[in-house]
Design a protein around this motif. Structure first.
Motif, PDB file in Angstrom:
ATOM      1  N   ASP A   1      36.503  67.777  67.468  1.00 48.44           N
ATOM      2  CA  ASP A   1      35.210  68.404  67.728  1.00 48.44           C
ATOM      3  C   ASP A   1      35.102  68.785  69.177  1.00 48.44           C
ATOM      4  O   ASP A   1      34.493  68.076  69.947  1.00 48.44           O
ATOM      5  CB  ASP A   1      34.089  67.403  67.417  1.00 48.44           C
TER       6      ASP A   1
ATOM      7  N   SER B   1      28.456  70.008  69.571  1.00 49.16           N
ATOM      8  CA  SER B   1      28.055  68.719  69.019  1.00 49.16           C
ATOM      9  C   SER B   1      27.303  68.981  67.719  1.00 49.16           C
ATOM     10  O   SER B   1      27.003  70.127  67.379  1.00 49.16           O
ATOM     11  CB  SER B   1      27.132  67.995  69.994  1.00 49.16           C
ATOM     12  N   ASN B   2      26.935  67.914  67.036  1.00 47.45           N
ATOM     13  CA  ASN B   2      26.245  68.103  65.761  1.00 47.45           C
ATOM     14  C   ASN B   2      24.788  68.510  65.918  1.00 47.45           C
ATOM     15  O   ASN B   2      24.081  68.706  64.932  1.00 47.45           O
ATOM     16  CB  ASN B   2      26.371  66.853  64.892  1.00 47.45           C
TER      17      ASN B   2
ATOM     18  N   GLU C   1      24.164  71.300  66.843  1.00 46.20           N
ATOM     19  CA  GLU C   1      24.301  72.662  66.327  1.00 46.20           C
ATOM     20  C   GLU C   1      24.662  72.567  64.835  1.00 46.20           C
ATOM     21  O   GLU C   1      25.761  72.127  64.494  1.00 46.20           O
ATOM     22  CB  GLU C   1      25.405  73.389  67.121  1.00 46.20           C
ATOM     23  N   PRO C   2      23.735  72.988  63.949  1.00 42.06           N
ATOM     24  CA  PRO C   2      24.002  72.789  62.515  1.00 42.06           C
ATOM     25  C   PRO C   2      25.273  73.477  62.024  1.00 42.06           C
ATOM     26  O   PRO C   2      25.949  72.973  61.134  1.00 42.06           O
ATOM     27  CB  PRO C   2      22.775  73.400  61.822  1.00 42.06           C
ATOM     28  N   GLU C   3      25.631  74.606  62.624  1.00 38.65           N
ATOM     29  CA  GLU C   3      26.821  75.330  62.169  1.00 38.65           C
ATOM     30  C   GLU C   3      28.113  74.599  62.536  1.00 38.65           C
ATOM     31  O   GLU C   3      29.180  74.930  62.027  1.00 38.65           O
ATOM     32  CB  GLU C   3      26.861  76.739  62.780  1.00 38.65           C
ATOM     33  N   HIS C   4      28.002  73.629  63.449  1.00 40.38           N
ATOM     34  CA  HIS C   4      29.223  72.987  63.944  1.00 40.38           C
ATOM     35  C   HIS C   4      29.975  72.224  62.848  1.00 40.38           C
ATOM     36  O   HIS C   4      31.189  72.018  62.947  1.00 40.38           O
ATOM     37  CB  HIS C   4      28.910  72.071  65.122  1.00 40.38           C
ATOM     38  N   VAL C   5      29.262  71.831  61.766  1.00 37.20           N
ATOM     39  CA  VAL C   5      29.964  71.085  60.712  1.00 37.20           C
ATOM     40  C   VAL C   5      31.071  71.921  60.067  1.00 37.20           C
ATOM     41  O   VAL C   5      31.929  71.385  59.382  1.00 37.20           O
ATOM     42  CB  VAL C   5      29.006  70.583  59.599  1.00 37.20           C
TER      43      VAL C   5
ATOM     44  N   TYR D   1      35.751  72.767  61.494  1.00 40.54           N
ATOM     45  CA  TYR D   1      37.090  72.440  60.977  1.00 40.54           C
ATOM     46  C   TYR D   1      37.689  73.628  60.225  1.00 40.54           C
ATOM     47  O   TYR D   1      38.904  73.765  60.135  1.00 40.54           O
ATOM     48  CB  TYR D   1      37.040  71.203  60.061  1.00 40.54           C
TER      49      TYR D   1
ATOM     50  N   ARG E   1      30.667  75.700  52.924  1.00 39.04           N
ATOM     51  CA  ARG E   1      29.275  75.492  53.361  1.00 39.04           C
ATOM     52  C   ARG E   1      28.515  74.667  52.330  1.00 39.04           C
ATOM     53  O   ARG E   1      27.786  73.733  52.674  1.00 39.04           O
ATOM     54  CB  ARG E   1      28.563  76.832  53.591  1.00 39.04           C
TER      55      ARG E   1
ATOM     56  N   THR F   1      29.274  71.057  52.509  1.00 40.79           N
ATOM     57  CA  THR F   1      28.677  70.296  53.617  1.00 40.79           C
ATOM     58  C   THR F   1      27.155  70.346  53.575  1.00 40.79           C
ATOM     59  O   THR F   1      26.501  69.910  54.522  1.00 40.79           O
ATOM     60  CB  THR F   1      29.146  70.843  54.978  1.00 40.79           C
TER      61      THR F   1
END
Ligand code: CUO
Length: 686
Positions: free
Chosen positions: A185, A189-190, A192-196, A199, A250, A253
């Protein structure tokens, strides 16, 4: 492979170091004619040549002196600029350089002009143009290109890694070096919702696939290079599948599907900070901060003066063309967009490639969308900034806006698909063939795909131009799945015959947890495999391994280093290159989730009539590992059906669900994807 050909590949090594410096693991040195040295080194030419000549433990590579064609505009892109295939001027000069390489009469002449140009033209441009030329010249088709990440790790890994690698190389002798870890990562950081989804977006293999796809299917160069069988349709289909896969991830997650970027005047809430530095320009790729808007472009240096209005005009003309099903040609005549070939014409028009039926009228929508978005931070060049990651096919998939833009592009294609005649039951069925059961065998639980994190090490030293030499491994963490088999039973009530087995998967529920309407779910199906089956009369059991997928290439090939991973045998060598194109095997199965029993999906299998699918051509010795997304080199696309069949059109009247869509030769099975959350220890690709 002849030594001249092998030597050509060494020109990809350490792109910022002069061509006279030792290359390859064996320290060979190009015997560069003095007149080929760049102007600024000419007066010290003798010293340079003799100094590096002495270091040539692997011997010297002779370079003949030939008369070099004028490079003209090609030199206008400075060596320390960034290079983008989407910028019209860059594509034009890339096309010119490709044509120079293609025009050389022999491999020796090609080597000579490549040596001459290597230190003069922009390094990214050099790599791209020489790669395309090597792929397409008949006398160099058996040359394997190193994975792009080996030459330009800067486009794939956090810029901090390079300085750590330099330190490691300086302090620690080869053999005792430990891999440098790329944190999983590192871009956000989390909060930011899109960061999940990082990967997926930042996966090295996915980005390498995308780079390689555009290398194999360039949209501008000599006609014989661009004009490949169904390339416009494949542009649509390969990117449609990227979207389906991204939306699948998407939903896994807990996010909803991507919102298409429809209003080009509106602020874009999703930001992206890439944390990549271009090794060539020594500048960072600019960030895209939250809530920026597109502006008219006025960048004299790139020769881009374009308004958002232009994009909108092109869009309107394309939509008009779709709904009238007629293309207006440059001479004012019109041509029909036909049921099967229309999508190919549209692909070339929307992308757009030089095969566009009328670029003056329909413009350059998709490519310029990339350009507008990539200059959102500096539209008139007042800050002297270069483009963001979406301006480069090697890095574009990292940015969330890529998916919003391509969701819009796909929406246009779907407008066309929605006006085509629906497939009738007769067109879908294969009378007498019934799929009776589908099972996924992997681990203990049946019909469960198991996913996890995996650490892998890749040696990136060839792209790192510092001393001392020797392997420098980086360790990255990526998604992976347990290998599995499909076991499919099929009854054939007729005589022995052939079919095409098509395997797709989609989430079982939408983002609200509701069952899908077929008209929506059809966009969510990701292709997992497609292969020919021989059906004997009566009961048949088909067993197929996940690693055989027609969509993917193995991990080792994605990251291939040519000295160590060269395939055996002449026939295979020729096609190795095309095989660099392909979805990475480790991303075949979406992530799923950790809940019990896992993320719920529907696995779909269809056996269609091979007589309606098959293409009669010889594929002996040809790499067709990932033909679903990449086609087959110098051959026809190996499936006659429209790409995406049977999900590429609206369903027939009365079909609201997947169940209602089925004919006896189709079936689906409830399956789950279970993500363990664990990280498996490393494997190494040297
Ligand atoms: Cu592949 Cu928009 O085409 O990136």
């Amino acid at each position: 492979m002849s030594s001249a050909k092998r030597n050509l590949v060494k020109l990809f090594d350490r792109p910022k170091e002069l061509v006279v410096m030792p290359k390859g693991d064996d320290n060979t040195v190009f015997d560069v004619p003095k007149e080929y040295l760049p102007e600024k080194y000419k007066n010290v030419g003798n010293q340079i040549v003799s100094r590096f000549g002495e270091e040539a433990s692997g011997g010297k590579i002779p370079v003949t002196t030939i008369s070099i064609p004028p490079l003209g505009e090609i030199l206008e892109l400075r060596r320390d600029d960034n290079f983008s295939l989407f910028i019209p001027k860059h594509r034009k000069i890339a096309g010119q350089l490709i044509n120079i390489y293609l025009g050389m009469r022999s491999v020796d002449d090609l080597l000579s002009v490549a040596v001459y140009t290597r230190d003069r033209v922009n390094p990214y441009l050099f790599n791209y143009a020489l790669s395309v030329a090597l792929l397409h010249r008949s006398d160099t088709k058996n040359i394997d290109l190193p994975s792009f990440i080996r030459s330009f790790p800067d486009k794939y890994v956090d810029s901090k890694i390079t300085s750590q690698a330099r330190e490691e190389a300086n302090l620690v002798p080869t053999g005792s070096r430990t891999p440098i870890e790329i944190p999983k990562d590192f871009t956000a950081s989390n909060l930011e919702p899109e960061h999940v989804l990082a990967y997926f977006r930042e996966d090295l293999g996915i980005n390498l696939h995308h780079w390689h796809w555009h290398l194999v299917y360039p949209f501008e160069a000599a006609l014989e290079v661009v004009n490949k069988n169904r390339r416009g349709e494949l542009f649509y289909y390969m990117h449609q599948q990227i979207m389906a896969r991204y939306n699948f991830e998407r939903l896994c997650t807990g996010l909803k599907r991507v919102e298409r970027f429809i209003d080009w005047r509106k602020a874009i809430p999703e930001a992206y900070f890439p944390k990549l530095d271009s090794a060539v320009s020594s500048r960072s790729y600019p960030a895209r901060v939250a809530n920026q808007k597109l502006s008219n472009l006025k960048r004299e240096l790139d020769q881009i003066v374009q308004d958002v209005d232009d994009l909108e005009r092109w869009r309107d003309r394309i939509l008009e063309c779709i709904h009238s099903r007629r293309v207006t040609n440059p001479d004012g005549t019109t041509t029909e967009l036909t049921e099967f070939e229309g999508i190919d014409v549209l692909g070339n028009m929307i992308e757009s490639s030089i095969l566009s039926p009328n670029r003056d009228l329909y413009g350059d929508l998709h490519n310029m969308g990339h350009v507008f978005l990539s200059y959102i931070h500096d539209p008139d060049h007042r800050h002297l900034e270069s483009f963001g990651v979406i301006g480069d096919s090697a890095t574009a998939m990292r940015d969330p806006i890529f998916y919003r833009w391509h969701a819009y592009i796909d929406y246009i294609f779907q407008q066309f698909k929605s006006i085509l005649p629906r497939y009738t039951s007769e067109q879908l069925n294969y009378p007498g063939v019934t799929v009776e059961s589908i099972n996924v065998e992997s681990g203990k639980a049946r019909n469960t795909f198991n996913t996890f994190w995996q650490e892998s090490d890749v040696d990136l030293s060839r792209g790192m131009d510092f001393q001392p030499r020797g392997a420098v491994f980086v360790r990255f963490t990526h998604l992976n799945h347990q290998p599995f088999n499909y076991r499919i039973t099929v009854n054939n009530s007729g005589k022995a015959r052939q079919g095409t087995c098509r395997i797709f998967m989609a989430p079982k529920f939408d983002e609200r947890g509701n069952p899908w309407l077929f008209k929506d779910q059809r966009h969510m199906f990701i292709e997992l495999d497609r292969f020919r089956v021989d059906l004997k009369q009566g009961q048949n059991t088909i067993i197929r391994a996940s690693t055989q997928s027609s969509v993917t290439i193995p991990f080792e090939r994605t990251f291939r280093d040519l000295d160590t991973n060269r395939p055996e045998g002449g026939g295979n060598l020729e096609q190795f290159n095309f095989c660099g194109c392909g979805w990475p095997q480790h991303m075949l199965i979406p992530k799923g989730n950790t809940e019990n029993p896992g993320f719920r999906c529907e696995l779909f299998v269809m056996i269609s009539n091979y007589a309606d699918d098959g293409v009669n051509q010889d594929l002996t010795g040809i790499c067709n590992d990932a033909d679903s997304f990449c086609g087959v080199k110098d051959r026809l696309y190996p499936d006659r059906r429209s790409m995406g069949f049977p999900f590429d059109r609206e369903p027939r009247q009365g079909v609201d669900t997947l169940q209602q869509f089925l004919t006896p030769n189709m079936r689906f099975q409830d399956v789950v994807i279970k993500f363990s959350g664990k990280t498996l220890r490393p494997r190494q690709t040297t």
